[in-house]
Motif scaffolding. Structure first.
Motif, PDB file in Angstrom:
ATOM      1  N   TYR A  22       8.749-122.884  30.006  1.00 24.00           N
ATOM      2  CA  TYR A  22       8.971-124.240  29.538  1.00 24.00           C
ATOM      3  C   TYR A  22       9.826-124.235  28.283  1.00 24.00           C
ATOM      4  CZ  TYR A  22       5.261-123.217  26.174  1.00 24.00           C
ATOM      5  OH  TYR A  22       4.507-122.652  25.183  1.00 24.00           O
ATOM      6  N   GLU A  25      12.099-129.701  26.513  1.00 27.07           N
ATOM      7  CA  GLU A  25      12.597-130.724  27.430  1.00 27.07           C
ATOM      8  C   GLU A  25      12.150-130.549  28.879  1.00 27.07           C
ATOM      9  OE1 GLU A  25      14.861-128.805  25.559  1.00 27.07           O
ATOM     10  OE2 GLU A  25      14.812-130.215  23.897  1.00 27.07           O
ATOM     11  N   HIS A  26      11.826-129.308  29.299  1.00 25.93           N
ATOM     12  CA  HIS A  26      11.620-129.031  30.717  1.00 25.93           C
ATOM     13  C   HIS A  26      10.460-128.072  30.992  1.00 25.93           C
ATOM     14  CE1 HIS A  26      16.023-129.876  30.450  1.00 25.93           C
ATOM     15  NE2 HIS A  26      15.728-130.609  31.504  1.00 25.93           N
ATOM     16  N   ILE A  28      10.023-125.096  33.677  1.00 24.76           N
ATOM     17  CA  ILE A  28      11.001-124.284  34.406  1.00 24.76           C
ATOM     18  C   ILE A  28      10.303-123.523  35.525  1.00 24.76           C
ATOM     19  CG2 ILE A  28      12.695-122.428  34.226  1.00 24.76           C
ATOM     20  CD1 ILE A  28      12.794-123.166  31.162  1.00 24.76           C
ATOM     21  N   ASP A  91      19.248-126.081  39.005  1.00 21.51           N
ATOM     22  CA  ASP A  91      20.018-125.689  37.829  1.00 21.51           C
ATOM     23  C   ASP A  91      20.773-124.386  38.029  1.00 21.51           C
ATOM     24  OD1 ASP A  91      19.213-127.804  35.745  1.00 21.51           O
ATOM     25  OD2 ASP A  91      17.363-127.241  36.752  1.00 21.51           O
ATOM     26  N   ASN A 114      14.857-126.763  36.477  1.00 17.36           N
ATOM     27  CA  ASN A 114      14.327-127.324  35.237  1.00 17.36           C
ATOM     28  C   ASN A 114      13.843-128.741  35.531  1.00 17.36           C
ATOM     29  OD1 ASN A 114      15.122-125.037  33.743  1.00 17.36           O
ATOM     30  ND2 ASN A 114      17.156-125.887  33.420  1.00 17.36           N
ATOM     31  N   ILE A 115      12.535-128.953  35.438  1.00 17.23           N
ATOM     32  CA  ILE A 115      11.948-130.260  35.713  1.00 17.23           C
ATOM     33  C   ILE A 115      11.707-130.978  34.393  1.00 17.23           C
ATOM     34  CG2 ILE A 115       9.928-131.475  36.645  1.00 17.23           C
ATOM     35  CD1 ILE A 115      11.593-130.228  38.798  1.00 17.23           C
ATOM     36  N   PRO A 116      12.321-132.132  34.165  1.00 21.13           N
ATOM     37  CA  PRO A 116      12.066-132.869  32.923  1.00 21.13           C
ATOM     38  C   PRO A 116      10.572-133.236  32.825  1.00 21.13           C
ATOM     39  CG  PRO A 116      13.980-133.769  34.056  1.00 21.13           C
ATOM     40  CD  PRO A 116      13.328-132.792  35.002  1.00 21.13           C
ATOM     41  N   TRP A 117      10.028-133.101  31.639  1.00 19.29           N
ATOM     42  CA  TRP A 117       8.608-133.380  31.428  1.00 19.29           C
ATOM     43  C   TRP A 117       8.224-134.792  31.861  1.00 19.29           C
ATOM     44  CZ3 TRP A 117       5.318-129.713  31.173  1.00 19.29           C
ATOM     45  CH2 TRP A 117       5.615-128.507  30.546  1.00 19.29           C
TER      46      TRP A 117
END
Length: 170
Positions: A22, A25-26, A28, A91, A114-117
């Motif tokens: 993580y 921002e993301h 992972i 990504d 990368n998944i945005p929170w």
């Protein structure tokens, strides 16, 4: 080098090595899938890396990403998965072979997502403990049907997030 990655592949014709991390921002998700016939349609109907993620008081999500970079995020609501986000590009992605072609032999693919929170309950607090269950989706043919098979991490019950792997955020 997949030495420090989690492994799934004892019950299917391919293997998954998966890890996660993580940033501010993301969240992972990074995966290597070794498969002789890479199949990729919509994310859940593919050879794919998946992760179930539970955050106490916030919810449970399923993240799925395949060999062409298609990804989807689902949220669990009343025992049903509901699609909440999707995209067509991971990504990072690298494929060793061809996709949806049964006439050759492939090696596999690697993917980083990368998944945005905000897609999985918002930015976590320091020391928050999340629960994770690795999942491997496998298709042994490049047809859209029959549907995929899946393998969960060994020793964990998909119905009980309290039994899943604990991740403590620093």
């Amino acid at each position: 080098d997949t030495t420090d990655y989690w492994f799934l592949g004892r019950n299917t014709g391919s293997s998954l090595f998966q890890d996660f991390g993580y940033t501010k921002e993301h969240f992972i998700l990074k995966s290597y899938i070794f498969d002789k016939k890479i199949t990729a349609y919509m994310a859940p109907n593919s050879d794919a890396s998946a992760l179930l993620l539970h955050r106490e008081g916030k919810g449970t999500w399923k993240i799925v990403v395949n060999a062409v970079g298609r990804w989807q995020v689902y949220e669990l609501d009343r025992n049903s998965w509901h699609l909440t986000a999707e995209g067509t590009e991971a990504d990072e992605i690298e494929v060793a072979g061809t996709v949806n072609n049964n006439t050759d032999e492939d090696y596999g693919f690697k993917v980083k997502l990368n998944i945005p929170w905000n897609l999985i309950g918002g930015r976590p607090g320091r020391g928050e403990v999340m629960k994770a269950l690795q999942r491997h989706h496998y298709k042994d043919h490049n047809k859209e049907k029959p549907a995929w098979k899946y393998e969960d991490a060994e020793g964990m019950n998909v119905n009980y997030p309290s039994e899943w792997l604990s991740i403590t955020l620093k």
